[in-house]
Design an enzyme around this catalytic site. Structure first.
Site, mmCIF file in Angstrom:
data_model
loop_
_atom_site.group_PDB
_atom_site.id
_atom_site.type_symbol
_atom_site.label_atom_id
_atom_site.label_comp_id
_atom_site.label_asym_id
_atom_site.label_seq_id
_atom_site.Cartn_x
_atom_site.Cartn_y
_atom_site.Cartn_z
ATOM 1 N N HIS A 151 0.933 -1.048 -0.169
ATOM 2 C CA HIS A 151 0.214 -0.006 0.035
ATOM 3 C C HIS A 151 0.874 0.990 0.120
ATOM 4 O O HIS A 151 0.565 2.218 -0.753
ATOM 5 C CB HIS A 151 -0.976 0.084 1.255
ATOM 6 C CG HIS A 151 -1.755 1.187 1.690
ATOM 7 N ND1 HIS A 151 -3.165 1.275 0.935
ATOM 8 C CD2 HIS A 151 -1.484 2.405 1.961
ATOM 9 C CE1 HIS A 151 -3.493 2.654 1.387
ATOM 10 N NE2 HIS A 151 -2.261 2.974 2.050
ATOM 11 N N GLU A 152 2.013 1.101 0.912
ATOM 12 C CA GLU A 152 2.723 2.488 0.958
ATOM 13 C C GLU A 152 3.562 2.725 -0.581
ATOM 14 O O GLU A 152 3.806 3.582 -0.985
ATOM 15 C CB GLU A 152 3.832 2.332 2.348
ATOM 16 C CG GLU A 152 2.828 2.172 3.285
ATOM 17 C CD GLU A 152 1.901 3.454 3.536
ATOM 18 O OE1 GLU A 152 2.342 4.590 2.990
ATOM 19 O OE2 GLU A 152 1.053 3.373 4.246
ATOM 20 N N GLU A 240 -6.111 6.761 -1.214
ATOM 21 C CA GLU A 240 -6.236 5.524 -0.304
ATOM 22 C C GLU A 240 -6.819 4.510 -0.993
ATOM 23 O O GLU A 240 -6.300 3.346 -0.883
ATOM 24 C CB GLU A 240 -6.836 5.939 1.117
ATOM 25 C CG GLU A 240 -6.163 6.869 1.687
ATOM 26 C CD GLU A 240 -4.711 6.821 2.050
ATOM 27 O OE1 GLU A 240 -4.369 5.371 2.237
ATOM 28 O OE2 GLU A 240 -3.816 7.630 1.813
#
Length: 323
Positions: A151-152, A240
């Protein structure tokens, strides 16, 4: 009161009044000069294209400098340290695989005390880093950590940090330009404020004109910039979701990221302070969601689980926790 005392009071009031006149004259002269500049700009406006080009160039340059310097300051302020490879060899093997399938470079994995179980990315694909709270290494499995890491990396891959810095810099620059146009008014009111104190024989006293004008300006700024702020927050929430989707694609385990987010949700308490905007907060109301940089955690988890149901997640044995 004696004649000498009366004369002394009169002299004192004359002196303070004279100082007040000088203060008012100086501030008025400066404000008039400012009004002259503004009037000249209104009478001789720069071309729309050159002005727009200069604004964009200035915003991009300031955003880039802030982005580079801010990354260094943030890492230093968090006292982040690189996670040794021999402490988490399996996690680094997962990172090596992700690096091969994502365009995020090879960022170092840093650990720090973030004040909450969380992870964040700073920088971009070439000079980026992923920062993990130390607690994540204790209660997340390697699969879950891989999902959080992916995700990062997705944020780094898409230059999300720079884009966010660019948006904030643009709003600040526009607000600064408006403030400069209003500066002559502020100076003139400041002169009246200060001179009124001297005229009243109380040099430190203020009439409150500047404070009142500032309140009106802030209210107007809020009305003008609130649509831009809401649009920025909506874009941040979309980032996100996009990063979740990219992480699910890269790992092939959307349910692992969902489990990791659920574990963080259970451990996370609402935080406040300098880095509160970096934390994933669980917002309970629609109003809070509109003002949040992150979407509700439950919604992110549900989306990932829905995605997992439509794919064929790998059935490898669940690894144990990192120690």
């Amino acid at each position: 009161m004696s004649v000498l005392g009366v004369l002394s009071n009169v002299q004192s009031r004359l002196l303070t009044s004279l100082v007040g006149l000088v203060v008012l004259a100086v501030y008025t002269a400066v404000s008039l000069a400012g009004f002259a500049v503004v009037r000249w700009l209104v009478a001789n406006p720069p071309g729309l294209f050159p002005a727009g080009l200069a604004f964009v160039a200035g915003v991009v340059a300031a955003a880039y400098l802030g982005y580079r310097a801010g990354t260094v300051r943030l890492v230093a302020s968090l006292q982040a340290r690189e996670l040794p490879r021999d402490r988490a060899p399996e996690l680094y093997r997962r990172l090596d695989r992700l690096v091969g399938s994502m365009q995020a470079g090879r960022p170092p994995i840093l650990v720090a005390d973030l004040g909450a179980p969380n992870a964040l990315s700073v920088g971009g694909p070439r000079r980026g880093a992923v920062i993990l709270d130390r607690s994540l290494l204790e209660f997340l499995t390697v699969d879950e950590l891989e999902g959080i890491l992916a995700h990062e990396l997705a944020h780094l891959e898409r230059y999300d940090t720079f884009l966010n810095t660019l948006a904030v810099t643009a709003m600040r620059t526009l607000a600064g330009v408006i403030f400069l146009l209003l500066l002559p008014v502020v100076l003139f009111l400041s002169g009246i404020d200060r001179a009124a104190g001297w005229f009243a024989g109380r040099p430190g006293a203020r009439a409150g004109l500047v404070a009142g004008f500032r309140s009106v300006v802030l209210l107007l700024f809020g009305v003008v910039f609130s649509p831009f702020a809401l649009a920025y927050l909506a874009y941040s929430r979309r980032q996100e979701y996009t990063a979740d989707r990219r992480a699910a694609e890269a790992t092939g385990r959307p349910e692992a990221l969902a489990r990791g987010l659920e574990q963080i949700q259970r451990a996370l308490n609402p935080r406040s302070g300098l880095f509160s905007m970096l934390y994933t907060h669980e917002e309970q109301t629609e109003r809070h969601e509109l003002l949040s940089t992150h979407p509700p955690m439950d919604r992110r988890i549900d989306r990932l689980l829905d995605r997992a149901e439509t794919t064929d997640p790998r059935t490898a044995e669940r690894p144990g926790k990192l120690r």
